[in-house]
Design a protein around this motif. Sequence first.
Motif, PDB file in Angstrom:
ATOM      1  N   ALA A  16       0.831  -1.209   0.000  1.00  0.00           N
ATOM      2  CA  ALA A  16       0.000   0.000   0.000  1.00  0.00           C
ATOM      3  C   ALA A  16       0.862   1.253   0.000  1.00  0.00           C
ATOM      4  O   ALA A  16       0.601   2.190  -0.767  1.00  0.00           O
ATOM      5  CB  ALA A  16      -0.933  -0.007   1.208  1.00  0.00           C
ATOM      6  N   LEU A  17       1.893   1.291   0.840  1.00  0.00           N
ATOM      7  CA  LEU A  17       2.772   2.465   0.871  1.00  0.00           C
ATOM      8  C   LEU A  17       3.424   2.692  -0.490  1.00  0.00           C
ATOM      9  O   LEU A  17       3.503   3.829  -0.960  1.00  0.00           O
ATOM     10  CB  LEU A  17       3.841   2.307   1.951  1.00  0.00           C
ATOM     11  CG  LEU A  17       3.389   2.509   3.391  1.00  0.00           C
ATOM     12  CD1 LEU A  17       4.485   2.112   4.361  1.00  0.00           C
ATOM     13  CD2 LEU A  17       2.962   3.937   3.627  1.00  0.00           C
ATOM     14  N   GLU A  18       3.885   1.618  -1.103  1.00  0.00           N
ATOM     15  CA  GLU A  18       4.495   1.747  -2.432  1.00  0.00           C
ATOM     16  C   GLU A  18       3.495   2.296  -3.443  1.00  0.00           C
ATOM     17  O   GLU A  18       3.787   3.247  -4.174  1.00  0.00           O
ATOM     18  CB  GLU A  18       5.001   0.384  -2.918  1.00  0.00           C
ATOM     19  CG  GLU A  18       6.224  -0.133  -2.202  1.00  0.00           C
ATOM     20  CD  GLU A  18       6.568  -1.556  -2.607  1.00  0.00           C
ATOM     21  OE1 GLU A  18       5.854  -2.167  -3.456  1.00  0.00           O
ATOM     22  OE2 GLU A  18       7.561  -2.083  -2.054  1.00  0.00           O
ATOM     23  N   LEU A  19       2.319   1.701  -3.489  1.00  0.00           N
ATOM     24  CA  LEU A  19       1.311   2.104  -4.475  1.00  0.00           C
ATOM     25  C   LEU A  19       0.773   3.506  -4.211  1.00  0.00           C
ATOM     26  O   LEU A  19       0.576   4.281  -5.159  1.00  0.00           O
ATOM     27  CB  LEU A  19       0.169   1.083  -4.510  1.00  0.00           C
ATOM     28  CG  LEU A  19       0.547  -0.258  -5.135  1.00  0.00           C
ATOM     29  CD1 LEU A  19      -0.490  -1.320  -4.800  1.00  0.00           C
ATOM     30  CD2 LEU A  19       0.709  -0.115  -6.649  1.00  0.00           C
ATOM     31  N   TYR A  25      -3.157   7.970  -3.231  1.00  0.00           N
ATOM     32  CA  TYR A  25      -4.114   7.220  -2.422  1.00  0.00           C
ATOM     33  C   TYR A  25      -5.404   6.961  -3.193  1.00  0.00           C
ATOM     34  O   TYR A  25      -5.892   5.831  -3.252  1.00  0.00           O
ATOM     35  CB  TYR A  25      -4.401   7.982  -1.118  1.00  0.00           C
ATOM     36  CG  TYR A  25      -5.508   7.385  -0.313  1.00  0.00           C
ATOM     37  CD1 TYR A  25      -5.283   6.255   0.457  1.00  0.00           C
ATOM     38  CD2 TYR A  25      -6.785   7.939  -0.336  1.00  0.00           C
ATOM     39  CE1 TYR A  25      -6.316   5.685   1.192  1.00  0.00           C
ATOM     40  CE2 TYR A  25      -7.816   7.378   0.390  1.00  0.00           C
ATOM     41  CZ  TYR A  25      -7.582   6.247   1.152  1.00  0.00           C
ATOM     42  OH  TYR A  25      -8.597   5.683   1.867  1.00  0.00           O
ATOM     43  N   ASP A  26      -5.979   7.998  -3.788  1.00  0.00           N
ATOM     44  CA  ASP A  26      -7.274   7.864  -4.457  1.00  0.00           C
ATOM     45  C   ASP A  26      -7.229   6.932  -5.668  1.00  0.00           C
ATOM     46  O   ASP A  26      -8.219   6.277  -5.978  1.00  0.00           O
ATOM     47  CB  ASP A  26      -7.805   9.230  -4.889  1.00  0.00           C
ATOM     48  CG  ASP A  26      -8.205  10.091  -3.711  1.00  0.00           C
ATOM     49  OD1 ASP A  26      -8.629   9.530  -2.676  1.00  0.00           O
ATOM     50  OD2 ASP A  26      -8.080  11.332  -3.800  1.00  0.00           O
ATOM     51  N   GLN A  27      -6.096   6.865  -6.342  1.00  0.00           N
ATOM     52  CA  GLN A  27      -5.998   6.053  -7.550  1.00  0.00           C
ATOM     53  C   GLN A  27      -5.628   4.599  -7.255  1.00  0.00           C
ATOM     54  O   GLN A  27      -5.614   3.772  -8.162  1.00  0.00           O
ATOM     55  CB  GLN A  27      -4.959   6.646  -8.511  1.00  0.00           C
ATOM     56  CG  GLN A  27      -5.402   7.935  -9.180  1.00  0.00           C
ATOM     57  CD  GLN A  27      -5.447   9.107  -8.221  1.00  0.00           C
ATOM     58  OE1 GLN A  27      -4.606   9.245  -7.350  1.00  0.00           O
ATOM     59  NE2 GLN A  27      -6.460   9.947  -8.359  1.00  0.00           N
ATOM     60  N   THR A  28      -5.337   4.273  -6.016  1.00  0.00           N
ATOM     61  CA  THR A  28      -4.942   2.914  -5.648  1.00  0.00           C
ATOM     62  C   THR A  28      -6.158   2.170  -5.110  1.00  0.00           C
ATOM     63  O   THR A  28      -6.864   2.672  -4.238  1.00  0.00           O
ATOM     64  CB  THR A  28      -3.834   2.943  -4.586  1.00  0.00           C
ATOM     65  OG1 THR A  28      -2.708   3.648  -5.105  1.00  0.00           O
ATOM     66  CG2 THR A  28      -3.414   1.544  -4.185  1.00  0.00           C
ATOM     67  N   THR A  29      -6.387   0.965  -5.637  1.00  0.00           N
ATOM     68  CA  THR A  29      -7.512   0.158  -5.186  1.00  0.00           C
ATOM     69  C   THR A  29      -7.040  -0.938  -4.226  1.00  0.00           C
ATOM     70  O   THR A  29      -5.844  -1.264  -4.172  1.00  0.00           O
ATOM     71  CB  THR A  29      -8.227  -0.514  -6.376  1.00  0.00           C
ATOM     72  OG1 THR A  29      -7.328  -1.478  -6.956  1.00  0.00           O
ATOM     73  CG2 THR A  29      -8.675   0.505  -7.421  1.00  0.00           C
ATOM     74  N   ARG A  52      -7.784   2.828   4.046  1.00  0.00           N
ATOM     75  CA  ARG A  52      -7.268   3.818   5.005  1.00  0.00           C
ATOM     76  C   ARG A  52      -6.595   3.137   6.184  1.00  0.00           C
ATOM     77  O   ARG A  52      -5.609   3.626   6.720  1.00  0.00           O
ATOM     78  CB  ARG A  52      -8.392   4.698   5.546  1.00  0.00           C
ATOM     79  CG  ARG A  52      -8.919   5.724   4.634  1.00  0.00           C
ATOM     80  CD  ARG A  52     -10.027   6.490   5.305  1.00  0.00           C
ATOM     81  NE  ARG A  52     -10.966   5.536   5.911  1.00  0.00           N
ATOM     82  CZ  ARG A  52     -11.983   5.865   6.661  1.00  0.00           C
ATOM     83  NH1 ARG A  52     -12.218   7.117   6.949  1.00  0.00           N
ATOM     84  NH2 ARG A  52     -12.793   4.954   7.149  1.00  0.00           N
ATOM     85  N   GLU A  53      -7.178   2.022   6.607  1.00  0.00           N
ATOM     86  CA  GLU A  53      -6.693   1.348   7.804  1.00  0.00           C
ATOM     87  C   GLU A  53      -5.296   0.755   7.639  1.00  0.00           C
ATOM     88  O   GLU A  53      -4.641   0.428   8.620  1.00  0.00           O
ATOM     89  CB  GLU A  53      -7.680   0.296   8.282  1.00  0.00           C
ATOM     90  CG  GLU A  53      -8.950   0.910   8.855  1.00  0.00           C
ATOM     91  CD  GLU A  53      -8.666   1.963   9.928  1.00  0.00           C
ATOM     92  OE1 GLU A  53      -7.969   1.662  10.908  1.00  0.00           O
ATOM     93  OE2 GLU A  53      -9.144   3.108   9.764  1.00  0.00           O
ATOM     94  N   VAL A  54      -4.838   0.628   6.395  1.00  0.00           N
ATOM     95  CA  VAL A  54      -3.449   0.215   6.189  1.00  0.00           C
ATOM     96  C   VAL A  54      -2.518   1.261   6.818  1.00  0.00           C
ATOM     97  O   VAL A  54      -1.486   0.933   7.383  1.00  0.00           O
ATOM     98  CB  VAL A  54      -3.130   0.039   4.685  1.00  0.00           C
ATOM     99  CG1 VAL A  54      -1.667  -0.272   4.464  1.00  0.00           C
ATOM    100  CG2 VAL A  54      -4.006  -1.048   4.079  1.00  0.00           C
ATOM    101  N   ALA A 109      -0.314  13.680   3.922  1.00  0.00           N
ATOM    102  CA  ALA A 109      -0.312  15.114   3.601  1.00  0.00           C
ATOM    103  C   ALA A 109      -0.939  15.398   2.236  1.00  0.00           C
ATOM    104  O   ALA A 109      -1.504  16.469   2.026  1.00  0.00           O
ATOM    105  CB  ALA A 109       1.108  15.663   3.656  1.00  0.00           C
ATOM    106  N   ALA A 110      -0.882  14.435   1.331  1.00  0.00           N
ATOM    107  CA  ALA A 110      -1.396  14.630  -0.024  1.00  0.00           C
ATOM    108  C   ALA A 110      -2.893  14.366  -0.159  1.00  0.00           C
ATOM    109  O   ALA A 110      -3.458  14.559  -1.229  1.00  0.00           O
ATOM    110  CB  ALA A 110      -0.632  13.727  -0.996  1.00  0.00           C
ATOM    111  N   SER A 111      -3.549  13.943   0.927  1.00  0.00           N
ATOM    112  CA  SER A 111      -4.966  13.581   0.835  1.00  0.00           C
ATOM    113  C   SER A 111      -5.767  14.227   1.957  1.00  0.00           C
ATOM    114  O   SER A 111      -5.505  13.977   3.137  1.00  0.00           O
ATOM    115  CB  SER A 111      -5.108  12.053   0.924  1.00  0.00           C
ATOM    116  OG  SER A 111      -6.451  11.678   1.135  1.00  0.00           O
ATOM    117  N   ALA A 112      -6.765  15.015   1.602  1.00  0.00           N
ATOM    118  CA  ALA A 112      -7.625  15.646   2.610  1.00  0.00           C
ATOM    119  C   ALA A 112      -8.334  14.590   3.456  1.00  0.00           C
ATOM    120  O   ALA A 112      -8.470  14.747   4.676  1.00  0.00           O
ATOM    121  CB  ALA A 112      -8.644  16.559   1.934  1.00  0.00           C
TER     122      ALA A 112
END
Length: 190
Positions: A16-19, A25-29, A52-54, A109-112
């Motif tokens: 998840a961190l890599e993706l 965040y929004d573009q990763t499923t 998110r919980e990741v 920081a990149a995601s509201a």
Amino acid sequence: MTRWEPNAGGRLEEAALELFGEHGYDQTTIEDIATRAGVTKRTFFRHYADKREVLFGGGDAFQRFFVESLAAAPAAATPLEAVAVALDAVAGAFADRHEHSARRHRIIAASAELRERELVKLAAVATALAAALRERGVPEPVAGLTAETAVVVFRSAYDRWATADGDEALPALIREALTALQALTAAPGS
């Protein structure tokens, strides 16, 4: 069918961190994360309720550690001294996690949506700290103000540490923030 490998939770977190870093965040499923980790979506949901919980799955342990560290402060400690003990202990737990923390911080920081979730997590920490301070006999509003102050000090120091190159240790930045706070609250001319 893939061969079973241990540490699915750790592999999911790393994937998840890599993706999130590569695509946002929004573009990763969840499917993307599971595939990268070499597990099924079903395995993902055994470990995490949502993507998110990741990033926030350890929130309960983080909160417990804060409260347990506060409980370990000397009984004679002032409320601020007691939270300083807790802050120092919590900061020490991040000693070998600068790279991971910096990656996580950039993603949040990149995601509201993730920034909001981080604030909710920290508000829960403040609530738990205030309850622990009240158990130590600290009255309101001092318990609540001290708990909120502890969270602000942690967040300020953590943000500086996670965005820096790692030369300064988190405990040192927390002590610096506490010193600045004490200077801010000192009587003029003292």
